[in-house]
Design a protein around this motif. Structure first.
Motif, PDB file in Angstrom:
ATOM      1  N   PRO A 270      65.573  15.738 -11.560  1.00 21.92           N
ATOM      2  CA  PRO A 270      65.896  17.170 -11.986  1.00 21.92           C
ATOM      3  C   PRO A 270      64.825  18.135 -11.305  1.00 21.92           C
ATOM      4  O   PRO A 270      63.826  18.024 -11.289  1.00 21.92           O
ATOM      5  N   PRO A 271      65.449  19.286 -10.745  1.00 23.99           N
ATOM      6  CA  PRO A 271      64.702  19.986  -9.994  1.00 23.99           C
ATOM      7  C   PRO A 271      63.456  20.741 -10.634  1.00 23.99           C
ATOM      8  O   PRO A 271      62.475  20.791 -10.285  1.00 23.99           O
ATOM      9  N   LEU A 272      63.942  20.914 -11.932  1.00 22.40           N
ATOM     10  CA  LEU A 272      62.869  21.611 -12.873  1.00 22.40           C
ATOM     11  C   LEU A 272      61.695  20.636 -12.937  1.00 22.40           C
ATOM     12  O   LEU A 272      60.361  21.256 -12.945  1.00 22.40           O
ATOM     13  N   THR A 273      61.974  19.352 -13.105  1.00 25.14           N
ATOM     14  CA  THR A 273      60.931  18.390 -13.050  1.00 25.14           C
ATOM     15  C   THR A 273      59.975  18.320 -12.024  1.00 25.14           C
ATOM     16  O   THR A 273      58.549  18.403 -12.038  1.00 25.14           O
ATOM     17  N   VAL A 274      60.527  18.298 -10.862  1.00 17.54           N
ATOM     18  CA  VAL A 274      59.897  18.328  -9.647  1.00 17.54           C
ATOM     19  C   VAL A 274      59.067  19.468  -9.504  1.00 17.54           C
ATOM     20  O   VAL A 274      57.796  19.657  -9.244  1.00 17.54           O
ATOM     21  N   LEU A 275      59.521  20.926  -9.967  1.00 17.49           N
ATOM     22  CA  LEU A 275      58.864  21.953  -9.818  1.00 17.49           C
ATOM     23  C   LEU A 275      57.556  22.077 -10.732  1.00 17.49           C
ATOM     24  O   LEU A 275      56.745  22.788 -10.467  1.00 17.49           O
ATOM     25  N   LYS A 276      57.759  21.341 -11.938  1.00 16.37           N
ATOM     26  CA  LYS A 276      56.680  21.368 -12.860  1.00 16.37           C
ATOM     27  C   LYS A 276      55.574  20.604 -12.021  1.00 16.37           C
ATOM     28  O   LYS A 276      54.462  21.142 -12.571  1.00 16.37           O
ATOM     29  N   SER A 277      55.622  19.972 -11.234  1.00 23.17           N
ATOM     30  CA  SER A 277      54.442  19.424 -10.549  1.00 23.17           C
ATOM     31  C   SER A 277      53.584  20.301  -9.767  1.00 23.17           C
ATOM     32  O   SER A 277      52.452  20.164  -9.526  1.00 23.17           O
ATOM     33  N   VAL A 278      54.086  21.479  -9.574  1.00 25.51           N
ATOM     34  CA  VAL A 278      53.254  22.556  -8.651  1.00 25.51           C
ATOM     35  C   VAL A 278      52.763  23.407  -9.770  1.00 25.51           C
ATOM     36  O   VAL A 278      51.419  23.917  -9.525  1.00 25.51           O
ATOM     37  N   LYS A 279      52.998  23.488 -11.164  1.00 31.57           N
ATOM     38  CA  LYS A 279      52.591  24.414 -12.272  1.00 31.57           C
ATOM     39  C   LYS A 279      51.219  24.286 -12.215  1.00 31.57           C
ATOM     40  O   LYS A 279      50.182  25.078 -12.292  1.00 31.57           O
ATOM     41  N   PRO A 280      50.468  23.017 -12.252  1.00 32.40           N
ATOM     42  CA  PRO A 280      49.151  22.784 -12.668  1.00 32.40           C
ATOM     43  C   PRO A 280      48.194  23.279 -11.811  1.00 32.40           C
ATOM     44  O   PRO A 280      47.112  23.551 -12.074  1.00 32.40           O
ATOM     45  N   LEU A 281      48.769  23.454 -10.300  1.00 36.90           N
ATOM     46  CA  LEU A 281      48.061  23.735  -9.347  1.00 36.90           C
ATOM     47  C   LEU A 281      48.148  25.043  -9.080  1.00 36.90           C
ATOM     48  O   LEU A 281      47.906  25.606  -7.879  1.00 36.90           O
ATOM     49  N   ALA A 282      49.008  25.983  -9.824  1.00 35.86           N
ATOM     50  CA  ALA A 282      49.445  27.200  -9.523  1.00 35.86           C
ATOM     51  C   ALA A 282      48.563  28.193  -9.097  1.00 35.86           C
ATOM     52  O   ALA A 282      48.341  29.210  -8.381  1.00 35.86           O
ATOM     53  N   TRP A 283      47.416  27.941  -9.970  1.00 33.58           N
ATOM     54  CA  TRP A 283      46.209  29.067  -9.959  1.00 33.58           C
ATOM     55  C   TRP A 283      45.328  28.790  -8.627  1.00 33.58           C
ATOM     56  O   TRP A 283      44.785  29.823  -8.172  1.00 33.58           O
ATOM     57  N   ILE A 284      45.151  27.312  -7.984  1.00 33.62           N
ATOM     58  CA  ILE A 284      44.854  27.367  -7.025  1.00 33.62           C
ATOM     59  C   ILE A 284      45.570  27.860  -5.659  1.00 33.62           C
ATOM     60  O   ILE A 284      45.005  28.687  -4.716  1.00 33.62           O
TER      61      ILE A 284
ATOM     62  N   LEU B  28      47.641  30.415  -5.981  1.00 31.76           N
ATOM     63  CA  LEU B  28      47.530  31.893  -6.256  1.00 31.76           C
ATOM     64  C   LEU B  28      46.250  32.493  -5.558  1.00 31.76           C
ATOM     65  O   LEU B  28      46.135  33.429  -4.927  1.00 31.76           O
ATOM     66  N   PHE B  29      45.116  31.767  -6.077  1.00 37.11           N
ATOM     67  CA  PHE B  29      43.819  32.067  -5.211  1.00 37.11           C
ATOM     68  C   PHE B  29      43.703  31.769  -3.960  1.00 37.11           C
ATOM     69  O   PHE B  29      43.197  32.907  -3.120  1.00 37.11           O
ATOM     70  N   THR B  30      44.345  31.091  -3.382  1.00 44.32           N
ATOM     71  CA  THR B  30      44.415  31.002  -1.743  1.00 44.32           C
ATOM     72  C   THR B  30      45.120  32.064  -1.176  1.00 44.32           C
ATOM     73  O   THR B  30      44.714  32.626  -0.163  1.00 44.32           O
ATOM     74  N   LEU B  31      46.221  32.388  -2.086  1.00 46.57           N
ATOM     75  CA  LEU B  31      47.241  33.577  -1.369  1.00 46.57           C
ATOM     76  C   LEU B  31      46.272  34.784  -1.512  1.00 46.57           C
ATOM     77  O   LEU B  31      46.317  35.656  -0.507  1.00 46.57           O
ATOM     78  N   LEU B  32      45.447  35.086  -2.580  1.00 45.26           N
ATOM     79  CA  LEU B  32      44.721  36.319  -2.560  1.00 45.26           C
ATOM     80  C   LEU B  32      43.811  36.463  -1.570  1.00 45.26           C
ATOM     81  O   LEU B  32      43.423  37.614  -1.044  1.00 45.26           O
ATOM     82  N   ILE B  33      42.865  34.986  -1.553  1.00 48.40           N
ATOM     83  CA  ILE B  33      41.913  35.151  -0.556  1.00 48.40           C
ATOM     84  C   ILE B  33      42.353  35.559   0.969  1.00 48.40           C
ATOM     85  O   ILE B  33      41.713  36.505   1.682  1.00 48.40           O
ATOM     86  N   HIS B  34      43.628  35.041   1.408  1.00 49.24           N
ATOM     87  CA  HIS B  34      44.027  35.233   2.808  1.00 49.24           C
ATOM     88  C   HIS B  34      44.752  36.705   2.676  1.00 49.24           C
ATOM     89  O   HIS B  34      44.686  37.184   3.847  1.00 49.24           O
TER      90      HIS B  34
END
Length: 266
Positions: free
Chosen positions: A62-76, A78-84
């Motif tokens: 299920p695609p939603l299950t695959v995308l869930k693997s990204v959620k725990p690292l979303a803050w990292i 986002l932080f990388t995005l803001l730094i750049h």
């Protein structure tokens, strides 16, 4: 939050990715990781994104299950995005205090964040479509040349696979402990930092005790089955490369050539 961590989960199935030899999947995963780091330009990353979406479709996970693997690292991410956003010189689009958001910073930040997302999803697809036993056998065989210099390939493969396999079990145990402590009136959210850190003690202590108990049970089970490491160990089902594996390797090589051409054109 704990339910969103999907590392170590395996989804049984009969998709194309499930039927691939685990050694092929591990090697091609490393090739795609190198390709993601080497790619340049929007066209190359669009091609890699479409490839990743196609692999999700082929895995039948299920695609939603695959995308869930990204959620725990979303803050990292986002932080990388803001730094750049604020760390690159170029055309200034906005200014917040002493920070300048540049056009080049936004482009580079989005590309780096997309790179991280693709790496996480591709790594998750490996565990989603490969059973722990096959993953152990494949890792052991890939590390077997290192035995000549004294590296315990079987033991290393076993430890890595057990560690990955027990992640969902420990998360489930943590969730049960948190619910049990909350039912006893323990508050995890109010108070300062020191109070919140102290409130973690009633969770960590039972979790460590449970982990040691499970490790002891696993050791006793392995001893009862006369486990003595990789020496003299046989396999009921040997890993064999099939026509599908060669086709997958050829397809990835074509993707590498196409992405390399797009990166060169950029």
């Amino acid at each position: 939050m704990l339910q969103d961590i999907t590392l170590g989960q395996f989804f049984s199935g009969d998709s194309i990715l499930h039927r691939l030899d685990p050694r092929t999947k591990i090697i091609l995963l490393f090739v795609l990781m190198i390709l993601i780091f080497a790619a340049e330009g929007w066209a190359a990353y669009v091609a890699l994104t479409l490839l990743t979406a196609g692999l999700i479709f082929l895995s039948r996970v299920p695609p939603l299950t695959v995308l869930k693997s990204v959620k725990p690292l979303a803050w990292i991410i986002l932080f990388t995005l803001l730094i750049h956003f604020v760390s690159h010189d170029g055309e200034v689009l906005a200014k917040v205090y002493v920070f300048k958001v540049t056009r080049e910073g936004i482009i580079y930040g989005v590309l780096i964040s997309l790179r991280l997302v693709l790496l996480i999803i591709l790594s998750s697809l490996l565990t989603f479509t490969t059973s722990p036993l096959k993953l152990t056998d494949a890792t052991e065989q890939l590390l077997s040349p290192l035995k000549r210099i004294g590296v315990p390939a079987h033991e290393l493969a076993m430890m890595m696979t057990i560690a990955i396999r027990f992640v969902p079990t420990l998360l489930e145990e943590t969730d049960k402990i948190i619910k049990a402590q909350r039912s006893r009136g323990l508050d995890f959210e109010s108070g300062g930092v020191v109070k919140r850190l102290r409130s973690l003690v009633p969770i960590l202590v039972p979790l460590f005790l449970s982990s040691f108990r499970r490790a002891d049970d696993l050791a006793m089970a392995m001893e009862a089955r006369c486990y003595r490491g990789g020496a003299g160990r046989t396999h009921m089902k040997r890993l064999r490369l099939t026509r599908l594996d060669y086709c997958a390797a050829a397809f990835v090589m074509l993707i590498c050539a196409a992405v390399g051409g797009l990166s060169y054109a950029a």
